[in-house]
Design an enzyme around this catalytic site. Sequence first.
Site, mmCIF file in Angstrom:
data_model
loop_
_atom_site.group_PDB
_atom_site.id
_atom_site.type_symbol
_atom_site.label_atom_id
_atom_site.label_comp_id
_atom_site.label_asym_id
_atom_site.label_seq_id
_atom_site.Cartn_x
_atom_site.Cartn_y
_atom_site.Cartn_z
ATOM 1 N N LYS A 1 18.886 -10.919 -3.178
ATOM 2 C CA LYS A 1 18.385 -11.347 -4.487
ATOM 3 C C LYS A 1 17.430 -10.300 -5.061
ATOM 4 O O LYS A 1 17.457 -10.000 -6.252
ATOM 5 C CB LYS A 1 17.660 -12.697 -4.357
ATOM 6 C CG LYS A 1 18.561 -13.828 -3.910
ATOM 7 C CD LYS A 1 17.788 -15.120 -3.696
ATOM 8 C CE LYS A 1 16.919 -15.151 -2.470
ATOM 9 N NZ LYS A 1 17.609 -15.169 -1.177
ATOM 10 N N GLN B 1 14.785 -18.195 -1.012
ATOM 11 C CA GLN B 1 15.670 -19.052 -0.208
ATOM 12 C C GLN B 1 17.018 -19.186 -0.928
ATOM 13 O O GLN B 1 17.400 -18.285 -1.635
ATOM 14 C CB GLN B 1 15.034 -20.420 0.091
ATOM 15 C CG GLN B 1 13.856 -20.362 1.051
ATOM 16 C CD GLN B 1 12.591 -19.829 0.450
ATOM 17 O OE1 GLN B 1 12.105 -20.304 -0.554
ATOM 18 N NE2 GLN B 1 12.017 -18.811 1.052
ATOM 19 N N GLY C 1 11.729 -13.111 2.146
ATOM 20 C CA GLY C 1 11.584 -11.674 2.352
ATOM 21 C C GLY C 1 12.641 -10.985 1.521
ATOM 22 O O GLY C 1 13.828 -11.127 1.789
ATOM 23 N N HIS C 2 12.219 -10.302 0.474
ATOM 24 C CA HIS C 2 13.160 -9.645 -0.438
ATOM 25 C C HIS C 2 12.980 -8.134 -0.327
ATOM 26 O O HIS C 2 11.921 -7.611 -0.635
ATOM 27 C CB HIS C 2 12.924 -10.111 -1.882
ATOM 28 C CG HIS C 2 13.115 -11.598 -2.063
ATOM 29 N ND1 HIS C 2 12.882 -12.243 -3.235
ATOM 30 C CD2 HIS C 2 13.535 -12.545 -1.200
ATOM 31 C CE1 HIS C 2 13.148 -13.545 -3.087
ATOM 32 N NE2 HIS C 2 13.536 -13.747 -1.847
ATOM 33 N N ASP D 1 18.827 -14.477 1.953
ATOM 34 C CA ASP D 1 19.003 -13.066 2.333
ATOM 35 C C ASP D 1 20.286 -12.459 1.787
ATOM 36 O O ASP D 1 20.918 -11.616 2.437
ATOM 37 C CB ASP D 1 18.957 -12.913 3.867
ATOM 38 C CG ASP D 1 17.674 -13.456 4.448
ATOM 39 O OD1 ASP D 1 16.629 -13.295 3.802
ATOM 40 O OD2 ASP D 1 17.715 -14.043 5.546
HETATM 41 P P1 GDP Z 1 16.982 -11.464 -0.294
HETATM 42 O O1 GDP Z 1 16.070 -12.264 0.549
HETATM 43 O O2 GDP Z 1 18.069 -12.280 -0.903
HETATM 44 O O3 GDP Z 1 16.285 -10.629 -1.329
HETATM 45 O O4 GDP Z 1 17.708 -10.448 0.695
HETATM 46 P P2 GDP Z 1 17.033 -9.623 1.917
HETATM 47 O O5 GDP Z 1 16.232 -8.507 1.335
HETATM 48 O O6 GDP Z 1 16.361 -10.519 2.876
HETATM 49 O O7 GDP Z 1 18.323 -9.107 2.653
HETATM 50 C C1 GDP Z 1 19.274 -8.324 2.020
HETATM 51 C C2 GDP Z 1 19.416 -6.984 2.755
HETATM 52 O O8 GDP Z 1 20.603 -6.351 2.343
HETATM 53 C C3 GDP Z 1 18.292 -6.007 2.460
HETATM 54 O O9 GDP Z 1 18.038 -5.252 3.617
HETATM 55 C C4 GDP Z 1 18.873 -5.135 1.351
HETATM 56 O O10 GDP Z 1 18.328 -3.825 1.336
HETATM 57 C C5 GDP Z 1 20.314 -5.084 1.767
HETATM 58 N N1 GDP Z 1 21.288 -4.940 0.678
HETATM 59 C C6 GDP Z 1 21.307 -5.583 -0.516
HETATM 60 N N2 GDP Z 1 22.436 -5.293 -1.186
HETATM 61 C C7 GDP Z 1 23.166 -4.486 -0.391
HETATM 62 C C8 GDP Z 1 24.466 -3.879 -0.520
HETATM 63 O O11 GDP Z 1 25.183 -4.048 -1.500
HETATM 64 N N3 GDP Z 1 24.881 -3.107 0.533
HETATM 65 C C9 GDP Z 1 24.107 -2.891 1.638
HETATM 66 N N4 GDP Z 1 24.595 -2.142 2.619
HETATM 67 N N5 GDP Z 1 22.878 -3.443 1.780
HETATM 68 C C10 GDP Z 1 22.426 -4.245 0.784
HETATM 69 P P1 IMO Z 2 14.870 -15.401 1.280
HETATM 70 O O1 IMO Z 2 14.151 -15.662 -0.018
HETATM 71 C C1 IMO Z 2 16.709 -16.971 4.903
HETATM 72 C C2 IMO Z 2 15.038 -20.697 6.537
HETATM 73 C C3 IMO Z 2 14.369 -20.575 7.888
HETATM 74 C C4 IMO Z 2 14.671 -21.946 8.464
HETATM 75 C C5 IMO Z 2 14.545 -22.851 7.240
HETATM 76 C C6 IMO Z 2 13.212 -23.551 7.123
HETATM 77 O O2 IMO Z 2 14.461 -14.120 1.920
HETATM 78 O O3 IMO Z 2 16.333 -15.539 1.110
HETATM 79 P P2 IMO Z 2 10.793 -22.736 6.408
HETATM 80 O O4 IMO Z 2 9.889 -21.698 7.013
HETATM 81 O O5 IMO Z 2 11.148 -22.467 4.993
HETATM 82 O O6 IMO Z 2 10.289 -24.107 6.627
HETATM 83 O O7 IMO Z 2 12.153 -22.625 7.275
HETATM 84 O O8 IMO Z 2 14.746 -22.022 6.119
HETATM 85 N N1 IMO Z 2 14.529 -19.773 5.501
HETATM 86 C C7 IMO Z 2 15.168 -18.657 5.102
HETATM 87 N N2 IMO Z 2 16.312 -18.093 5.543
HETATM 88 N N3 IMO Z 2 16.044 -16.413 3.859
HETATM 89 C C8 IMO Z 2 14.926 -16.992 3.372
HETATM 90 O O9 IMO Z 2 14.318 -16.560 2.254
HETATM 91 C C9 IMO Z 2 14.414 -18.146 4.032
HETATM 92 N N4 IMO Z 2 13.340 -18.941 3.839
HETATM 93 C C10 IMO Z 2 13.433 -19.929 4.728
HETATM 94 O O10 IMO Z 2 14.926 -19.544 8.650
HETATM 95 O O11 IMO Z 2 15.993 -22.005 8.896
HETATM 96 MG MG MG Z 3 15.360 -12.396 2.511
#
Ligand code: GDP
Ligand code: IMO
Ligand code: MG
Length: 422
Positions: A17, A222, A41-42, A14
């Site tokens: 990416k 991840q 979840g991206h 999270d």
């Molecule tokens: P990922 O799984 O690595 O793609 O990241 P997620 O989407 O799960 O979580 C990142 C969150 O941060 C999302 O809600 C993005 O919209 C938000 N985000 C990403 N870059 C920035 C930033 O530079 N500033 C702020 N405020 N939000 C950001």
């Molecule tokens: P993105 O791509 C954050 C974590 C789960 C749990 C562990 C194992 O959005 O960064 P699983 O369901 O994979 O067997 O769970 O890994 N986990 C993540 N945490 N971002 C993710 O993906 C994750 N995918 C799995 O919360 O701790």
């Molecule tokens: Mg994510």
Amino acid sequence: MSKVNVVLGGFYGDEGKGKIIDYLSGDADMSIRYSGGNNAGHTITVDGVKYAFHLIPSGILNKQTKAVIGNGVVIDPKVLLEEIDNLHAHGVSTDNLYISSKAHIILPYHVELDKMLEENRGENKIGTTARGIGPAYCDKYERSGIRVEDFIGPNFAKLAKTNIENKNVIFEAFGHSKLDAESIIEEYSAYAKRLEPYVTDTINLVHKALDTGEKIICEGAQATLLDIDFGTYPFVTSSSPTIGGVCTGSGIGPKDIGEVYGVIKAYSSRVGKGPYLTEEDNEVGDTIRELGHEYGTTTKRPRRCGWLDLVALKYAARLNSMTGIAINHVDTIGKLDKIKLCVGYNHKGNVSMDFSTNPDYIKDCTPVYEEFEGNFGDISNITNRDDLPEKAKKYLNRIEEVVGVPIKFIGTGAGRENMIIC
Ligand code: GDP
Ligand code: IMO
Ligand code: MG
């Protein structure tokens, strides 16, 4: 020949990416997801519209980019179809989506097993996303998994029936209700028909793209510390989000890899259980969570929050041969008055940059912090690193200095445009 650029998670996931991928796919011919499943979840915000991707590479938002779900991914067909339908509802075409015939399928018994095994762990829960990821990878390595080509082929019913019967023995032993093979096969055969047009030998597709010099980016899911080998086992996911996973999950050889961007946040977060040395399980963590909207994209769980850990980041940089850092949420951390940065671990009196995922080692460590001034003001429209306030520059410079990897992207907000390219 152009090299493949990789975007992967530097910490516990999270990190944003999706946003970096979205930027890099602007001129890419191909974007590839190489590992994980819909545990990911991206989130990407384009023109105020928020898109949450779980299986489809975020590159699909760019019309000319082929979006490839690689052989290393585990696919829940129902979730994938929901994602396709959602994109169509937003006017996004999926004509450029390619699903690997060698990827493995997640079926309802994987999801049920994931939930049941997690429940039975009692005190020792991993905190999985309950999406069937672990059990699906188990079956892959145990060689009873169902690949996409089997799923859309004539043997699906037979393979699924055998697997469901075998899993039902386990369910029965645990006092869990048995699954009905016929209804699952009927439901999933319909999904197979819908997905069939997207299925191809993506390994060949990728090789052709490499041979013709296409611009390719790989989208990690991840992150490094959730890696099955290099993460904080057993509090990890069941795949290889790190650099090796690019090769095994897509068919790209190591010599074709160019830039490796490790994505981090200006603070840190973790979902699920497991060690997390710089966690602030207190008001500071709560403040970061609210400022950064740190609630899971997939499970909506509140994310644990804390300071950025450069000892862990240095480990991740070394493991992945990172050539650049993408640091998001600099706007968020800049809303605090004071910021802490972990620049060492104190292990029984010895301060070093030694990282280990050994829980006993981590238990005996305390983070060594340096403190920085916050209150960066509104930086969301800054497009040049030199124009950042001195306080922000000082923080970013110190990160580069300790880790020894240059910062290439600075996130200043959630939107596609809120980014400084260095
Ligand atoms: P990922 O799984 O690595 O793609 O990241 P997620 O989407 O799960 O979580 C990142 C969150 O941060 C999302 O809600 C993005 O919209 C938000 N985000 C990403 N870059 C920035 C930033 O530079 N500033 C702020 N405020 N939000 C950001
Ligand atoms: P993105 O791509 C954050 C974590 C789960 C749990 C562990 C194992 O959005 O960064 P699983 O369901 O994979 O067997 O769970 O890994 N986990 C993540 N945490 N971002 C993710 O993906 C994750 N995918 C799995 O919360 O701790
Ligand atoms: Mg994510």
